[in-house]
Design a protein around this motif. Structure first.
Motif, PDB file in Angstrom:
ATOM      1  N   GLN B 190      78.428 -44.087 -50.506  1.00 59.80           N
ATOM      2  CA  GLN B 190      79.200 -44.660 -49.392  1.00 59.80           C
ATOM      3  C   GLN B 190      78.502 -45.876 -48.774  1.00 59.80           C
ATOM      4  O   GLN B 190      79.155 -46.783 -48.265  1.00 59.80           O
ATOM      5  CB  GLN B 190      79.409 -43.613 -48.275  1.00 59.80           C
ATOM      6  N   GLY B 191      77.179 -45.887 -48.812  1.00 55.97           N
ATOM      7  CA  GLY B 191      76.446 -46.959 -48.154  1.00 55.97           C
ATOM      8  C   GLY B 191      76.048 -48.089 -49.083  1.00 55.97           C
ATOM      9  O   GLY B 191      75.739 -49.192 -48.643  1.00 55.97           O
ATOM     10  N   ARG B 192      76.089 -47.804 -50.391  1.00 60.89           N
ATOM     11  CA  ARG B 192      75.543 -48.749 -51.366  1.00 60.89           C
ATOM     12  C   ARG B 192      76.258 -50.112 -51.385  1.00 60.89           C
ATOM     13  O   ARG B 192      75.579 -51.139 -51.479  1.00 60.89           O
ATOM     14  CB  ARG B 192      75.524 -48.105 -52.756  1.00 60.89           C
ATOM     15  N   PRO B 193      77.618 -50.143 -51.298  1.00 65.19           N
ATOM     16  CA  PRO B 193      78.256 -51.476 -51.396  1.00 65.19           C
ATOM     17  C   PRO B 193      77.766 -52.470 -50.350  1.00 65.19           C
ATOM     18  O   PRO B 193      77.763 -53.671 -50.588  1.00 65.19           O
ATOM     19  CB  PRO B 193      79.744 -51.161 -51.201  1.00 65.19           C
ATOM     20  N   GLU B 194      77.343 -51.987 -49.177  1.00 67.20           N
ATOM     21  CA  GLU B 194      76.942 -52.908 -48.104  1.00 67.20           C
ATOM     22  C   GLU B 194      75.439 -52.960 -47.902  1.00 67.20           C
ATOM     23  O   GLU B 194      74.970 -53.408 -46.855  1.00 67.20           O
ATOM     24  CB  GLU B 194      77.605 -52.461 -46.791  1.00 67.20           C
ATOM     25  N   LYS B 195      74.685 -52.481 -48.885  1.00 64.52           N
ATOM     26  CA  LYS B 195      73.243 -52.348 -48.653  1.00 64.52           C
ATOM     27  C   LYS B 195      72.552 -53.687 -48.403  1.00 64.52           C
ATOM     28  O   LYS B 195      71.642 -53.775 -47.587  1.00 64.52           O
ATOM     29  CB  LYS B 195      72.550 -51.574 -49.775  1.00 64.52           C
ATOM     30  N   ALA B 196      72.993 -54.735 -49.075  1.00 64.24           N
ATOM     31  CA  ALA B 196      72.352 -56.046 -48.892  1.00 64.24           C
ATOM     32  C   ALA B 196      72.620 -56.567 -47.481  1.00 64.24           C
ATOM     33  O   ALA B 196      71.691 -56.946 -46.756  1.00 64.24           O
ATOM     34  CB  ALA B 196      72.861 -57.038 -49.933  1.00 64.24           C
ATOM     35  N   ARG B 197      73.873 -56.531 -47.088  1.00 66.72           N
ATOM     36  CA  ARG B 197      74.248 -57.025 -45.754  1.00 66.72           C
ATOM     37  C   ARG B 197      73.527 -56.217 -44.671  1.00 66.72           C
ATOM     38  O   ARG B 197      73.031 -56.753 -43.693  1.00 66.72           O
ATOM     39  CB  ARG B 197      75.762 -56.904 -45.568  1.00 66.72           C
ATOM     40  N   ARG B 198      73.453 -54.898 -44.892  1.00 67.06           N
ATOM     41  CA  ARG B 198      72.831 -54.010 -43.904  1.00 67.06           C
ATOM     42  C   ARG B 198      71.340 -54.306 -43.746  1.00 67.06           C
ATOM     43  O   ARG B 198      70.845 -54.466 -42.631  1.00 67.06           O
ATOM     44  CB  ARG B 198      73.025 -52.547 -44.324  1.00 67.06           C
ATOM     45  N   ALA B 199      70.633 -54.399 -44.879  1.00 65.10           N
ATOM     46  CA  ALA B 199      69.181 -54.642 -44.815  1.00 65.10           C
ATOM     47  C   ALA B 199      68.900 -55.963 -44.100  1.00 65.10           C
ATOM     48  O   ALA B 199      68.021 -56.046 -43.230  1.00 65.10           O
ATOM     49  CB  ALA B 199      68.589 -54.654 -46.219  1.00 65.10           C
ATOM     50  N   LEU B 200      69.668 -56.988 -44.438  1.00 59.75           N
ATOM     51  CA  LEU B 200      69.442 -58.306 -43.827  1.00 59.75           C
ATOM     52  C   LEU B 200      69.734 -58.291 -42.334  1.00 59.75           C
ATOM     53  O   LEU B 200      68.953 -58.794 -41.525  1.00 59.75           O
ATOM     54  CB  LEU B 200      70.321 -59.364 -44.521  1.00 59.75           C
TER      55      LEU B 200
END
Lengths: 230, 253
Positions: B190-200
């Motif tokens: 559920q969280g993987r698709p937005e992992k880049a945006r989230r980390a940044l």
């Protein structure tokens, strides 16, 4: 480029640059140590090794030196910036603060790093740039090729007890810096694995012992070559 | 049991604050640390003095509200506990106990032992969530998640946002808190698709709030009442590095 700049300005970007420059510096040390072993084979072998590096291999060595200088400059700049930011992050200190995981090595990185920088200046002046501060480097000739007497200059320096003593202290500071630095650099770059991390902690310490111990043994060997007399 | 308490008293954010000494008398060994403070406060109220301000909510170790530096350790001397789950039997009779609030620029002191941890809420609001509306609870095994991933995500999800990591870190860094959320969601489909945006977004917000930088002392891991591993910080370092350098997302988003 804009994105790269922002990455470099972020807390994690800075740590990763710190780690990456650190790795390049501590890998250089093992090459340096391996080269220094040539001194055990006498003046001619060692002086020829020095000549090889600066003349026949100059196309490789000079770019490597430039990269190392940049790595050191970036490492220093980030160390200062990170230290200032970290101090600002806790303006009022605790009246009482215990440490559970922090080690003397990890707590004193800035101090050992600063002392190592001073050592690098002296060391490079003494042995890289024609014996500056050592009364110059004499010239010796092997097979008709004139070259700097790096071996003799080094033996002269290390025949003095205080020089060898100060060098041993500097190497102990490098041991302390690497004891934390090796595993810390890998953690910053994201290398943490349940199978390998305990080994990385052990190997980091072992590497620190190998590097500092190796240089210390060679310095002590050089000291006793002349019977330990000035 | 009897104790001498050296407690940080500070009227408000502007007050410089100072330590004051109190006596905690006839304390039962099986009282929690907060119950001991309750007893001291009852005594202070009887004497018409201002009680010591401290936070607490669940008192069962899951809300992350009770945050105190006790004898120089976040949440006190026991490992893997919050202040409310710390019992007086952990101390020696007659001991002097020093109690301070968390100290970090990003956690300003509001009163006595209470700090403002809005900074953590701001970091979560910046990206510590899944934007898609996932609807009602799924049937078991509807979304297949490998057990080790689910376990790792759960380990990270245990974070109660108490701020002990910041408090214990010599640099007041919030890396373990942010890493726990980044790692928790990055391990799940559920969280993987937005992992880049989230980390940044989360790291950018953390940097802007005045927390310090991680220097890998690992004091956070030792202080965490939920024993969250610094392996999650390495995971965040990987996530952030690849998001900033390899994804099409902007590092300041």
């Amino acid at each position: 480029m804009h994105a790269l700049k922002k990455y470099m300005a972020s807390s994690i970007g800075k740590k990763q640059m710190m780690g990456a420059t650190g790795i390049s510096l501590y890998f250089y040390l093992i090459v340096h140590l391996a080269g220094n072993i040539a001194m055990l084979f006498g003046a001619e072998r060692y002086n020829k090794y020095g000549y090889l590096l600066l003349h026949e291999m100059a196309e490789i060595i000079v770019p490597v030196e430039i990269i190392l200088i940049f790595a050191i400059l970036i490492h220093i700049r980030l160390a200062i910036q990170l230290t200032l930011e970290n101090r600002a992050a806790r303006p009022v200190a605790y009246a009482m603060k215990k440490s559970n995981q922090q080690t003397l090595h990890s707590a004193s990185m800035m101090m050992t790093g600063s002392a190592i920088l001073i050592f690098i200046f002296i060391h490079v002046a003494n042995f890289r740039f024609g014996g500056a501060g050592m009364g110059g480097m004499p010239i010796v000739t092997y097979d008709g090729v004139a070259m700097k007497d790096l071996y003799g200059t080094m033996m002269r320096a290390f025949s003095q007890w205080w020089y060898t003593g100060a060098y041993v202290v500097a190497m102990m500071l490098i041991f302390s810096h690497l004891s934390h630095g090796v595993q810390s650099s890998l953690q910053s770059l994201g290398f943490n694995h349940p199978k390998y991390t305990p080994f990385v902690h052990f190997a980091g310490r072992a590497y620190a012992i190998l590097i500092s111990g190796g240089f210390i043994l060679l310095a002590i060997w050089a000291y006793f070559q002349h019977g330990g007399t000035p | 049991m009897n104790f001498t308490l050296r407690v940080w008293r500070q009227r408000n954010a502007a007050d410089p604050g100072a330590f004051q000494e109190y006596q905690a008398k006839d304390i039962l060994a099986d009282m929690s640390f907060l119950e001991m403070l309750d007893e001291v406060n009852i005594d202070l109220v009887h004497k018409n003095q201002e009680p010591i301000a401290f936070e607490s909510d669940c008192r069962e170790g899951i809300c992350g509200t009770c945050c105190q530096m006790i004898d120089g350790e976040a949440h006190g001397p026991e490992t893997g506990t919050t202040v409310c789950q710390l019992f007086m039997r952990s101390f020696k009779d007659g001991e002097t106990i020093v109690i301070e609030p968390w100290r970090a620029r990003a956690f300003p002191i509001m009163k006595d032992l209470i700090v403002d941890r809005t900074a953590f809420d701001d970091i979560i609001a910046a990206g510590g969530f899944v934007t898609a509306n996932v609807g009602g609870a799924q049937d078991g095994n509807n979304i297949l998640i490998p057990k080790p991933d689910a376990d790792t995500a759960m380990d990270a999800a245990q974070c109660i946002g108490c701020g002990a990591c910041v408090a214990a870190c010599p640099n007041a860094s919030a890396m373990l808190f942010v890493a726990a959320k980044v790692s928790h969601l990055a391990h799940l489909p559920q969280g993987r698709p937005e992992k880049a945006r989230r980390a940044l977004a989360m790291v950018s917000k953390m940097d802007g709030l005045g927390f310090g930088n991680c220097r890998n002392h690992y004091e956070c891991e030792a202080a965490c009442p939920k024993e969250i591993s610094v392996a999650h910080i390495a995971k965040m370092n990987r996530e952030y590095g690849s998001a900033a350098l390899l994804s099409d997302q902007d590092p300041s988003s």
